[in-house]
Design an enzyme around this catalytic site. Structure first.
Site, PDB file in Angstrom:
ATOM      1  N   GLU A  44      -4.988  -0.524  -1.516  1.00 35.24           N
ATOM      2  CA  GLU A  44      -3.749  -0.762  -0.774  1.00 35.24           C
ATOM      3  C   GLU A  44      -3.725   0.145   0.454  1.00 35.24           C
ATOM      4  O   GLU A  44      -3.541   1.359   0.332  1.00 35.24           O
ATOM      5  CB  GLU A  44      -2.525  -0.492  -1.650  1.00 35.24           C
ATOM      6  CG  GLU A  44      -1.207  -0.671  -0.913  1.00 35.24           C
ATOM      7  CD  GLU A  44       0.008  -0.241  -1.725  1.00 35.24           C
ATOM      8  OE1 GLU A  44       1.046   0.047  -1.110  1.00 35.24           O
ATOM      9  OE2 GLU A  44      -0.080  -0.187  -2.974  1.00 35.24           O
ATOM     10  N   ARG A  48       1.880   2.806   6.971  1.00 29.23           N
ATOM     11  CA  ARG A  48       2.640   4.020   7.304  1.00 29.23           C
ATOM     12  C   ARG A  48       1.997   4.803   8.446  1.00 29.23           C
ATOM     13  O   ARG A  48       2.580   5.776   8.926  1.00 29.23           O
ATOM     14  CB  ARG A  48       2.744   4.929   6.075  1.00 29.23           C
ATOM     15  CG  ARG A  48       3.471   4.291   4.901  1.00 29.23           C
ATOM     16  CD  ARG A  48       3.481   5.207   3.693  1.00 29.23           C
ATOM     17  NE  ARG A  48       3.975   4.533   2.503  1.00 29.23           N
ATOM     18  CZ  ARG A  48       4.072   5.093   1.310  1.00 29.23           C
ATOM     19  NH1 ARG A  48       3.706   6.362   1.158  1.00 29.23           N
ATOM     20  NH2 ARG A  48       4.528   4.416   0.282  1.00 29.23           N
ATOM     21  N   THR A  72       3.359  -1.257   2.236  1.00 22.60           N
ATOM     22  CA  THR A  72       4.493  -0.965   3.131  1.00 22.60           C
ATOM     23  C   THR A  72       4.741  -2.111   4.112  1.00 22.60           C
ATOM     24  O   THR A  72       5.066  -1.902   5.278  1.00 22.60           O
ATOM     25  CB  THR A  72       4.288   0.372   3.894  1.00 22.60           C
ATOM     26  OG1 THR A  72       3.574   1.310   3.088  1.00 22.60           O
ATOM     27  CG2 THR A  72       5.641   0.998   4.237  1.00 22.60           C
ATOM     28  N   LYS A 132       5.771  -4.945  -8.103  1.00 17.27           N
ATOM     29  CA  LYS A 132       5.583  -3.495  -8.114  1.00 17.27           C
ATOM     30  C   LYS A 132       6.913  -2.852  -8.508  1.00 17.27           C
ATOM     31  O   LYS A 132       7.949  -3.197  -7.935  1.00 17.27           O
ATOM     32  CB  LYS A 132       5.158  -3.003  -6.725  1.00 17.27           C
ATOM     33  CG  LYS A 132       5.074  -1.485  -6.627  1.00 17.27           C
ATOM     34  CD  LYS A 132       4.435  -1.029  -5.325  1.00 17.27           C
ATOM     35  CE  LYS A 132       5.433  -0.901  -4.210  1.00 17.27           C
ATOM     36  NZ  LYS A 132       4.891  -0.112  -3.080  1.00 17.27           N
TER      37      LYS A 132
END
Length: 211
Positions: A44, A48, A72, A132
């Site tokens: 992943e 960010r 994100t 998630k």
């Protein structure tokens, strides 16, 4: 790597999904190779940092054995950008109607973050049953997952947020958990020093959790 993997195949490929905030694009490919070599194929790459999308594009091209995805992802524009970059999946910290609707137009699966039963309901309304739990430790962790299993026995989760190598086995033992997310696999110092052997060793420890 094929782009036709289902969300559950993606999450079941390894015990842990490393949550990777890549600051230096020059480390992306070597870092991905080190993790895959250690038995952790699903990666992943979070958005960010300014180079997140570029890192996804580079890893997708240079590390064929990686199942590279984006983290994100918070809006439809980001979802489209990571899809175009070669991501095989997208993970969001939360879920809202706009993003859920956009996922129907995407060729890659969205694995959204949820923290409440209401958000689980929203995901189900959009046909999404692989989620998630985030931020896992903050919203109840294992106790929350056990509670959600009663009304939602068919939902599967990747809990992320505050999980460690030590606490991961208790999560992985739960019937509705496919894997866990964790940032401990890519310590900043090791990445900055390009200590790929240490990264591979951490990956092997994590991979062994599912052995």
């Amino acid at each position: 790597m094929s782009a036709t993997l289902t969300p559950r195949e993606i999450l079941s490929a390894g015990a842990v999904i490393p949550v990777m905030a890549i600051d230096d694009l020059s480390t992306a490919v070597d870092l991905a190779h080190a993790l895959v070599e250690g038995g952790i194929p699903t990666l992943e790459i979070t958005l960010r940092t300014p180079v997140g999308v570029d890192a996804i594009r580079l890893i997708a091209k240079e590390v064929p054995n990686a199942i590279v995805g984006a983290g994100t992802v918070t809006n439809p524009e980001q979802l489209k950008a990571v899809e175009d970059a070669g991501a095989l999946f997208a993970i969001s910290p939360g879920l809202h109607e706009t993003l859920a609707k956009a996922s129907h137009q995407s060729s890659i699966p969205l694995i959204p973050g949820v923290a409440t039963p209401g958000e689980v309901q929203l995901a189900l309304e959009h046909g999404i049953d692989t989620l998630k739990l985030f931020p896992a430790e903050v919203v109840g962790g294992k106790a929350m997952l056990k509670a959600l299993f009663g009304p939602y026995p068919d939902i599967r989760f990747c809990p992320t947020g505050g999980i460690t190598l030590e606490s991961a086995p208790e999560y992985l033992a739960l019937p509705n958990v496919l894997c866990v997310g964790g940032s401990w696999l890519t310590p900043k110092e090791a990445v900055q020093n390009k200590d790929w052997d240490s990264i591979t060793r951490l990956a092997k420890e994590a991979a062994a959790l599912k052995a």
